[in-house]
Write an enzyme that holds these catalytic residues in place. Structure first.
Site, mmCIF file in Angstrom:
data_model
loop_
_atom_site.group_PDB
_atom_site.id
_atom_site.type_symbol
_atom_site.label_atom_id
_atom_site.label_comp_id
_atom_site.label_asym_id
_atom_site.label_seq_id
_atom_site.Cartn_x
_atom_site.Cartn_y
_atom_site.Cartn_z
ATOM 1 N N ASN A 153 -10.506 -8.774 8.415
ATOM 2 C CA ASN A 153 -9.241 -8.205 8.897
ATOM 3 C C ASN A 153 -8.468 -9.135 9.814
ATOM 4 O OD1 ASN A 153 -9.825 -6.061 7.333
ATOM 5 N ND2 ASN A 153 -10.466 -4.708 8.997
ATOM 6 N N ILE A 209 3.574 2.801 4.722
ATOM 7 C CA ILE A 209 4.003 1.592 5.441
ATOM 8 C C ILE A 209 5.370 1.832 6.089
ATOM 9 C CG2 ILE A 209 2.672 -0.069 4.060
ATOM 10 C CD1 ILE A 209 5.291 -0.688 2.530
ATOM 11 N N LEU A 233 6.124 2.495 9.114
ATOM 12 C CA LEU A 233 6.294 1.782 10.397
ATOM 13 C C LEU A 233 6.647 0.314 10.152
ATOM 14 C CD1 LEU A 233 3.307 3.267 12.434
ATOM 15 C CD2 LEU A 233 5.659 4.094 12.288
ATOM 16 N N CYS A 270 -5.236 4.237 -1.196
ATOM 17 C CA CYS A 270 -6.567 3.704 -1.508
ATOM 18 C C CYS A 270 -7.547 4.867 -1.360
ATOM 19 C CB CYS A 270 -6.906 2.544 -0.587
ATOM 20 S SG CYS A 270 -7.314 3.086 1.068
ATOM 21 N N ARG A 300 -15.527 -6.556 -1.466
ATOM 22 C CA ARG A 300 -14.188 -6.769 -0.895
ATOM 23 C C ARG A 300 -14.288 -7.263 0.538
ATOM 24 N NH1 ARG A 300 -11.273 -1.945 -0.118
ATOM 25 N NH2 ARG A 300 -9.979 -3.408 1.033
ATOM 26 N N ARG A 326 -4.770 -3.398 -1.253
ATOM 27 C CA ARG A 326 -3.833 -2.504 -0.604
ATOM 28 C C ARG A 326 -3.137 -3.161 0.581
ATOM 29 N NH1 ARG A 326 -2.558 -1.148 3.590
ATOM 30 N NH2 ARG A 326 -0.888 0.368 3.654
ATOM 31 N N ARG A 382 -1.708 5.437 2.285
ATOM 32 C CA ARG A 382 -1.616 4.338 3.250
ATOM 33 C C ARG A 382 -0.131 3.996 3.412
ATOM 34 N NH1 ARG A 382 -6.581 1.608 3.499
ATOM 35 N NH2 ARG A 382 -5.738 0.430 5.249
HETATM 36 C C1 EPZ Z 1 -6.235 -2.006 9.239
HETATM 37 O O1 EPZ Z 1 -5.635 -1.205 8.233
HETATM 38 C C2 EPZ Z 1 -7.551 -2.500 8.656
HETATM 39 N N1 EPZ Z 1 -7.284 -3.300 7.457
HETATM 40 C C3 EPZ Z 1 -8.432 -1.304 8.283
HETATM 41 O O2 EPZ Z 1 -9.674 -1.816 7.823
HETATM 42 C C4 EPZ Z 1 -8.671 -0.482 9.543
HETATM 43 O O3 EPZ Z 1 -9.423 0.662 9.199
HETATM 44 C C5 EPZ Z 1 -7.331 -0.059 10.152
HETATM 45 O O4 EPZ Z 1 -6.523 -1.236 10.418
HETATM 46 C C6 EPZ Z 1 -7.502 0.690 11.465
HETATM 47 O O5 EPZ Z 1 -8.193 -0.114 12.376
HETATM 48 C C7 EPZ Z 1 -6.902 -4.595 7.616
HETATM 49 O O6 EPZ Z 1 -6.745 -5.086 8.722
HETATM 50 C C8 EPZ Z 1 -6.696 -5.380 6.360
HETATM 51 P P1 EPZ Z 1 -3.193 1.059 10.422
HETATM 52 P P2 EPZ Z 1 -4.086 -0.726 8.408
HETATM 53 O O7 EPZ Z 1 -1.848 0.631 9.998
HETATM 54 O O8 EPZ Z 1 -3.303 -1.813 9.014
HETATM 55 C C9 EPZ Z 1 -1.107 5.228 9.564
HETATM 56 C C10 EPZ Z 1 -11.518 -1.994 6.388
HETATM 57 O O9 EPZ Z 1 -12.407 -1.194 6.062
HETATM 58 N N2 EPZ Z 1 0.097 4.436 9.280
HETATM 59 O O10 EPZ Z 1 -3.645 0.791 11.828
HETATM 60 O O11 EPZ Z 1 -3.640 -0.146 7.129
HETATM 61 C C11 EPZ Z 1 -2.171 5.051 8.503
HETATM 62 O O12 EPZ Z 1 -1.959 5.951 7.436
HETATM 63 C C12 EPZ Z 1 -10.079 -1.535 6.464
HETATM 64 O O13 EPZ Z 1 -11.710 -3.190 6.701
HETATM 65 C C13 EPZ Z 1 1.309 5.097 9.055
HETATM 66 O O14 EPZ Z 1 1.381 6.322 9.081
HETATM 67 O O15 EPZ Z 1 -4.300 0.445 9.465
HETATM 68 C C14 EPZ Z 1 -3.446 5.346 9.234
HETATM 69 O O16 EPZ Z 1 -3.630 6.753 9.272
HETATM 70 C C15 EPZ Z 1 -9.918 -0.069 6.083
HETATM 71 N N3 EPZ Z 1 2.419 4.360 8.786
HETATM 72 C C16 EPZ Z 1 -3.161 4.865 10.656
HETATM 73 O O17 EPZ Z 1 -1.748 4.723 10.746
HETATM 74 C C17 EPZ Z 1 2.380 2.984 8.733
HETATM 75 O O18 EPZ Z 1 3.436 2.355 8.500
HETATM 76 C C18 EPZ Z 1 -3.789 3.528 11.003
HETATM 77 O O19 EPZ Z 1 -3.329 2.615 10.065
HETATM 78 C C19 EPZ Z 1 1.148 2.336 8.958
HETATM 79 C C20 EPZ Z 1 0.014 3.081 9.231
#
Ligand code: EPZ
Length: 420
Positions: free
Chosen positions: A23, A123, A125, A116, A397, A92, A121
């Site tokens: 990550n 985007i 934000l 996923c 992955r 993703r 998921r």
């Molecule tokens: C990152 O995902 C990591 N992936 C995830 O790891 C990790 O679980 C997650 O951060 C939380 O720590 C990578 O870094 C590649 P978020 P990301 O945006 O960026 C919501 C693994 O197993 N959200 O912090 O997608 C979202 O739905 C993976 O290695 C919005 O609503 O996580 C989620 O509920 C899985 N709108 C929450 O925020 C947005 O625009 C956290 O998502 C973005 C996110």
């Protein structure tokens, strides 16, 4: 078809070197689009998600090749700004390329990254922040058509500390005029690695690890050689493997300051966890104890990515542990598989209640997602008899070599080929 064959029921004893962080390397590979010149990404883990990122860079006209444990990237030949739907669906988190492509090219075309196994998921934000920086984004019809003749730095406020949105906006802000501040930014250690990488390329980014990150835009970034931080979730996985099977293990390169909420819970469960400059040692005798409720939260809270592997480690615990998954909607898909081994887990919405049982029995299991798949392996190490784990592409992955790593810790595990 590949499967894992695990014979459990015996304590672990060994030492494992922790891989580079998935990550962290994924946003860093996107950030190479901002640089002129070659980037050497050292300690780069060989993962399916890294392969997917390499294919995206190559589809944009960039060069990327392995040299030992380093990935050499040169984006001078960039000749495109569109990522195909096929490539977007492979990984993703490929949305992370959007900010960098916009900053470099002034436009970008990519399809909505799919949901996923963990649920939707979104985007939003990411897109809202890019629009506030001046991008015009048409997101009707499943495709993202993005234009940004120029990006203008400003203060951005995230409604929640999204890791990916923070990273995407950091990269876009590098290409904006003036200074951008991201408020309510994610504080994960991987954000700090991205900041350090950008600064090693001549950027001027500060505040990572806090809720306010400041990026000075308009700086020409050059190439560099950068060593990726160790993978804290891989480290958490192997600590949980030792807790699950019992025994002792040393995780070379692991940094406890990145996973202190995980080590705190393992100490509460009765494990002897000790850190040193070289890594983390963990020793667990007999069955672990149940622990106080585990609530996942943005960093520095308990990491959602360690929820499944900790649950697996507590299946034979003395007592009952309550889990609360607050980050993703659908992150208990490993539960049905674990109950096939005799685990006692009750799920109600975001809550899962794990009541420890004396024994688990090996059986045939199927991975549902990346960390859920790792959890099946952690549980199988504590089960009597042998366990077959299928659909292990999910695990590949994010883990460079889970078989080799667990073998280094003394596990009886092999990757086998089956006819089906
Ligand atoms: C990152 O995902 C990591 N992936 C995830 O790891 C990790 O679980 C997650 O951060 C939380 O720590 C990578 O870094 C590649 P978020 P990301 O945006 O960026 C919501 C693994 O197993 N959200 O912090 O997608 C979202 O739905 C993976 O290695 C919005 O609503 O996580 C989620 O509920 C899985 N709108 C929450 O925020 C947005 O625009 C956290 O998502 C973005 C996110």
């Amino acid at each position: 078809m590949s499967q894992l064959l695990i014979r459990g029921g015996r304590p672990l004893r060994g030492e494992v070197a922790i891989q580079g962080a998935k990550n962290s390397v994924l946003p860093i590979l996107a950030a190479t689009l901002l640089t002129a010149g070659q980037v050497e990404v050292r300690n780069c883990p060989r993962l399916r998600d890294v392969d997917a990122s390499v294919r995206i860079l190559q589809s944009l006209g960039c060069q990327a090749r392995w040299e030992g444990a380093s990935l050499l990237v040169d984006t001078a030949g960039l000749n495109g700004c569109a990522i195909s739907d096929t490539l977007m669906r492979e990984m993703r988190s490929s949305a992370i390329f959007l900010g960098a492509i916009l900053a470099r090219c002034g436009q970008a075309e990519l399809s909505y990254p799919g949901g996923c196994e963990l649920g939707p998921r979104p985007i939003d934000l990411h897109l809202n922040g890019l629009r506030e920086l001046g991008a015009e984004i048409d997101d009707s019809g499943g495709l993202l058509h993005c234009r940004a003749a120029r990006l203008q730095g400003r203060e951005l406020v995230l409604s929640l500390p999204s890791v990916g949105a923070t990273e995407n906006l950091m990269l876009a802000a590098c290409g904006a005029e003036g200074v951008t501040t991201i408020c309510n930014a994610a504080r994960e250690p991987e954000i700090g690695d991205l900041q350090d990488f950008l600064n090693a390329c001549g950027g001027k980014v500060s505040g990572a690890g806090t809720s306010a990150i400041t990026i000075e835009g308009g700086r020409q970034l050059h190439g560099c050689a950068y060593t990726v931080m160790p993978d804290r979730i891989a480290a958490a996985t192997y600590l949980c493997a030792v807790a699950s099977a019992g025994g002792e293990g040393f995780l070379r390169g692991a940094r406890e300051q990145h996973l202190s909420t995980v080590t705190a819970v393992l100490r509460e469960a009765g494990c002897d966890v000790r850190r040193s400059a070289e890594g983390i040692a963990c020793a667990c005798r007999g069955r672990p104890k149940a622990v106080r409720p585990v609530r996942t939260a943005p960093y520095p809270g308990f990491p959602t990515d360690a929820q499944a592997v900790l649950m697996a480690a507590l299946l034979r615990s003395r007592g009952t542990t309550v889990f609360e998954e607050n980050i993703f909607e659908n992150r208990y898909r490993h539960v049905d598989e674990l109950t096939r081994m005799g685990a006692d887990i009750r799920v109600a919405g975001r809550v899962a209640v794990v009541t420890g049982t004396e024994t688990l029995h090996g059986t045939n299991l199927r991975c549902t997602d990346l960390r859920g798949g790792a959890a099946l392996c952690v549980a199988a190490l504590a089960a009597e008899g042998q366990t077959h784990v299928s659909e292990i592409g999910h695990i590949d992955r994010g883990y460079q070599d889970i078989v080799g790593d667990l073998r280094d810790l003394g596990a009886d595990i092999a990757r086998i080929e089956t006819e089906e």
